[in-house]
Design a protein around this motif. Structure first.
Motif, PDB file in Angstrom:
ATOM      1  N   GLU A   2      -3.333  -6.820   5.274  1.00 42.46           N
ATOM      2  CA  GLU A   2      -4.564  -5.332   5.589  1.00 42.46           C
ATOM      3  C   GLU A   2      -4.417  -4.692   6.504  1.00 42.46           C
ATOM      4  O   GLU A   2      -4.402  -4.992   7.217  1.00 42.46           O
ATOM      5  N   LEU A  17      -9.679  -0.260   1.982  1.00 39.47           N
ATOM      6  CA  LEU A  17      -8.749  -1.495   2.438  1.00 39.47           C
ATOM      7  C   LEU A  17      -7.934  -1.571   1.366  1.00 39.47           C
ATOM      8  O   LEU A  17      -8.356  -1.773   0.171  1.00 39.47           O
ATOM      9  N   VAL A  18      -6.219  -1.274   1.214  1.00 36.95           N
ATOM     10  CA  VAL A  18      -5.292  -2.026   1.248  1.00 36.95           C
ATOM     11  C   VAL A  18      -4.428  -3.108   1.836  1.00 36.95           C
ATOM     12  O   VAL A  18      -4.530  -3.709   3.068  1.00 36.95           O
ATOM     13  N   GLN A  19      -3.574  -3.953   0.919  1.00 35.79           N
ATOM     14  CA  GLN A  19      -2.728  -4.323   1.201  1.00 35.79           C
ATOM     15  C   GLN A  19      -1.252  -3.318   1.539  1.00 35.79           C
ATOM     16  O   GLN A  19      -0.980  -2.611   0.575  1.00 35.79           O
ATOM     17  N   SER A  20      -0.747  -3.776   2.716  1.00 39.60           N
ATOM     18  CA  SER A  20       0.556  -2.789   3.375  1.00 39.60           C
ATOM     19  C   SER A  20       1.422  -3.784   3.721  1.00 39.60           C
ATOM     20  O   SER A  20       1.327  -4.624   4.209  1.00 39.60           O
ATOM     21  N   ALA A  93      -5.873  -2.028  11.427  1.00 38.05           N
ATOM     22  CA  ALA A  93      -4.922  -3.510  10.277  1.00 38.05           C
ATOM     23  C   ALA A  93      -4.743  -4.690  10.762  1.00 38.05           C
ATOM     24  O   ALA A  93      -4.820  -4.670  12.325  1.00 38.05           O
ATOM     25  N   GLU A  94      -4.599  -5.270  10.079  1.00 42.74           N
ATOM     26  CA  GLU A  94      -4.130  -6.458  11.317  1.00 42.74           C
ATOM     27  C   GLU A  94      -2.599  -6.539  11.985  1.00 42.74           C
ATOM     28  O   GLU A  94      -2.796  -7.497  12.624  1.00 42.74           O
ATOM     29  N   ALA A 274     -13.947  -3.421   5.902  1.00 37.46           N
ATOM     30  CA  ALA A 274     -14.135  -2.890   4.585  1.00 37.46           C
ATOM     31  C   ALA A 274     -15.776  -2.160   5.110  1.00 37.46           C
ATOM     32  O   ALA A 274     -15.723  -0.959   4.312  1.00 37.46           O
TER      33      ALA A 274
END
Length: 299
Positions: A2, A17-20, A93-94, A274
């Motif tokens: 994320e 907030l997206v998947q990257s 980001a994570e 978020a």
């Protein structure tokens, strides 16, 4: 993973907030599992398009703290599993890659440490660049934020007298960091002269609130005024500073004072990933005491 990104310039609502794809450490870099990321004024200025073109989509954030999980080539003195703080890119980001870092003192939480990198480097750089020395008097306009908090404490350690401007509600906070507080706005020159009848040797503008002319009047010398936020300052003969310092040396100086119990940058507000848009909005509004931090993972 994320990550918080945006695909067009605009207000805080462009953040999503997206998947990257995960980034990976290159030569001279490390990657961390991010525990917390700091929010700086430069973040919303870039997001708004003030700092030039970007290749979209783009991540946000430069400061972070977390646990090392990749070590690039030509990197020494750090191992997988170490807790660190530092600066890189797209840190909200994570996982994030850092170009400069230091070991996190055990006394600091990840949220606290995430608020250190840019303020610490900036504070050391501007104090050195403006040339203020032990025994001299410095005026700091916009003194209650992250950079101001760091400037006041480094200046105190160097034996520099500081007069700091902030809203009246933040005066007790400034005094706790060793500064003489006063309000900003009309009459600033007269108020500062009353507090410093011996004169002012240098001045820093950290907020970009149109005070350059007043600060020049106080110092009597445009070259003794430096701004990190008002890029029109050189039109009046004042200096503008941008990142170029030795980040590692700045981090080491902060750690020395943290371990001595004489340095702290409080976390003024925390947000979840978020809620990144709210964090940017608060940063853009200004007047925050200490740092704005996004908690990424509890670890």
């Amino acid at each position: 993973m994320e990550a918080v990104q945006y695909s067009a310039f605009g207000g805080a609502d462009v953040l999503t907030l997206v998947q990257s794809e995960e980034p990976h450490a290159g030569p001279g870099q490390i990657r961390i599992a991010v525990r917390a990321a700091g929010v700086n004024g430069i973040d919303w200025k870039i997001r708004s398009g003030f700092m030039g073109e970007q290749q979209f989509p783009v991540g946000t954030g430069f400061d972070a703290a977390g646990v090392v999980d990749e070590v690039g080539s030509d990197v020494h003195g750090v191992s997988i599993g170490d807790a660190v703080f530092g600066a890189g890119s797209a840190t909200l980001a994570e996982f994030a890659v850092l170009d400069a870092w230091a070991s996190k003192p055990e006394s600091l939480s990840f949220e606290e440490a995430a608020g250190y990198p840019i303020p610490v480097e900036t504070a050391i750089r501007v104090l050195n660049q403006v040339g203020v020395r032990t025994g001299e008097t410095l005026v700091v306009s916009g003194a209650s934020g992250g950079v101001g908090s760091a400037v006041l404490q480094f200046a105190r350690d160097r034996g520099i007298t500081v007069i700091g401007t902030a809203s009246a509600r933040n005066h007790e906070y400034l005094a706790s960091l060793g500064a003489i507080p006063t309000t900003y706005g009309e009459g600033l020159v007269e108020r500062v002269r009353a507090l410093a009848p011996q004169g002012v040797d240098a001045a820093l503008d950290l907020a970009g609130s149109g005070v350059i002319a007043d600060l020049i009047e106080l110092t009597g010398e445009p070259s003794k005024v430096l701004s990190i936020a008002d890029f029109s300052a050189p039109e009046l003969g004042a200096q503008v500073s941008s990142p170029s310092g030795d980040r590692g040396a700045a981090y080491a100086e902060a750690i020395r004072l943290v371990e001595a119990g004489t340095f702290s940058i409080p976390v003024g507000a925390t947000f979840a990933m978020a809620e990144a848009a709210q964090a940017h909005e608060l940063s853009q509004a200004g007047h925050t005491t200490g740092r704005i931090v996004v908690t990424v993972s509890a670890g």
